[in-house]
Design a protein around this motif. Structure first.
Motif, mmCIF file in Angstrom:
data_model
loop_
_atom_site.group_PDB
_atom_site.id
_atom_site.type_symbol
_atom_site.label_atom_id
_atom_site.label_comp_id
_atom_site.label_asym_id
_atom_site.label_seq_id
_atom_site.Cartn_x
_atom_site.Cartn_y
_atom_site.Cartn_z
ATOM 1 N N PHE A 71 0.828 -1.205 0.000
ATOM 2 C CA PHE A 71 0.000 0.000 0.000
ATOM 3 C C PHE A 71 0.866 1.261 0.000
ATOM 4 O O PHE A 71 0.630 2.197 -0.768
ATOM 5 C CB PHE A 71 -0.920 -0.010 1.222
ATOM 6 N N LEU A 72 1.872 1.271 0.868
ATOM 7 C CA LEU A 72 2.731 2.449 0.969
ATOM 8 C C LEU A 72 3.509 2.709 -0.318
ATOM 9 O O LEU A 72 3.618 3.858 -0.765
ATOM 10 C CB LEU A 72 3.703 2.291 2.142
ATOM 11 N N PHE A 73 4.040 1.656 -0.923
ATOM 12 C CA PHE A 73 4.770 1.857 -2.181
ATOM 13 C C PHE A 73 3.863 2.398 -3.282
ATOM 14 O O PHE A 73 4.331 3.043 -4.220
ATOM 15 C CB PHE A 73 5.422 0.545 -2.638
ATOM 16 N N GLY A 74 2.565 2.156 -3.153
ATOM 17 C CA GLY A 74 1.627 2.645 -4.158
ATOM 18 C C GLY A 74 1.298 4.119 -4.039
ATOM 19 O O GLY A 74 0.791 4.716 -4.991
ATOM 20 N N ILE A 75 1.573 4.741 -2.881
ATOM 21 C CA ILE A 75 1.170 6.139 -2.692
ATOM 22 C C ILE A 75 2.345 7.082 -2.457
ATOM 23 O O ILE A 75 2.154 8.303 -2.424
ATOM 24 C CB ILE A 75 0.171 6.279 -1.519
#
Length: 208
Positions: free
Chosen positions: A184-188
């Motif tokens: 999730f974090l790598f996506g944002i």
């Protein structure tokens, strides 16, 4: 003394529920575990449903305080998320995932309070974290916060709804939670945020 006894019952019942789920643990089990009579338990709780309700309300309240603490002590938005991940994984290690299934099926009033907690406290915490990350330049400013908040909440729900699949495939709940959070974090994150996130991973702030 009365309050201390009540807190003791809640604490020990919580351990049993986390290990075996709500359905499998009886009031006899709790009394036997505590070395007290059921009559003593019933002096503080009308029935098992009342005990479950009081116990989970206390947990929701504590977690709400924890969310605020992560926001206060996190170096940045990413670190704030990792503080929460580390803390919840300590709990998940000893948690029987059936707890949430049992809550929904056998304790609907408590389940409704959990859903309210999720839609209010958790959702607000996730939303504010994303706003913080954007201000800090480590989250992309083009992300759709309401949609991603719902997605993040759905991630958590998915983990508990699909616990049988994870057990079958030898994946622990903390491992799944870690992978979902990292994904999730790598996506944002922005390019700057990616550097920060990778730094935290290398420093093992995301535990394996």
């Amino acid at each position: 003394m009365r309050l201390e006894t009540k807190e003791y019952i809640i604490s020990e019942a919580d351990k049993l529920f986390c290990q075996f789920g709500f359905k499998s643990v009886t009031m006899d089990d709790i009394a036997r575990q505590l070395g007290i009579s059921k009559k003593t338990i019933y002096q503080h709780f009308t029935d098992k449903n009342d005990l479950v309700n009081v116990l989970m309300e206390a947990r929701f309240s504590n977690h709400d305080c924890d969310i605020k603490m992560y926001a206060k002590h996190g170096y940045d938005a990413i670190h704030e998320v990792l503080l929460g991940l580390d803390d919840i994984n300590e709990w998940l290690i000893t948690l029987n995932p059936k707890l949430f299934f049992d809550m929904q099926k056998y304790h609907p009033d408590t389940w409704l309070k959990f859903m309210q907690f999720k839609e209010e406290s958790l959702a607000i915490g996730i939303t504010e974290n994303m706003k913080r990350g954007i201000k800090e330049g480590i989250y992309r400013n083009d992300i759709h916060i309401p949609i991603l908040t719902e997605l993040r909440l759905a991630h958590t729900q998915l983990i508990f709804n699909e616990y049988n699949a994870y057990n079958k495939n030898k994946y622990s709940i903390p491992q799944v939670m870690k992978e979902m959070t990292q994904h999730f974090l790598f996506g944002i994150v922005t390019d700057k945020g990616k550097i920060v996130l990778e730094k935290y991973i290398n420093e093992q702030l995301i535990k394996q």
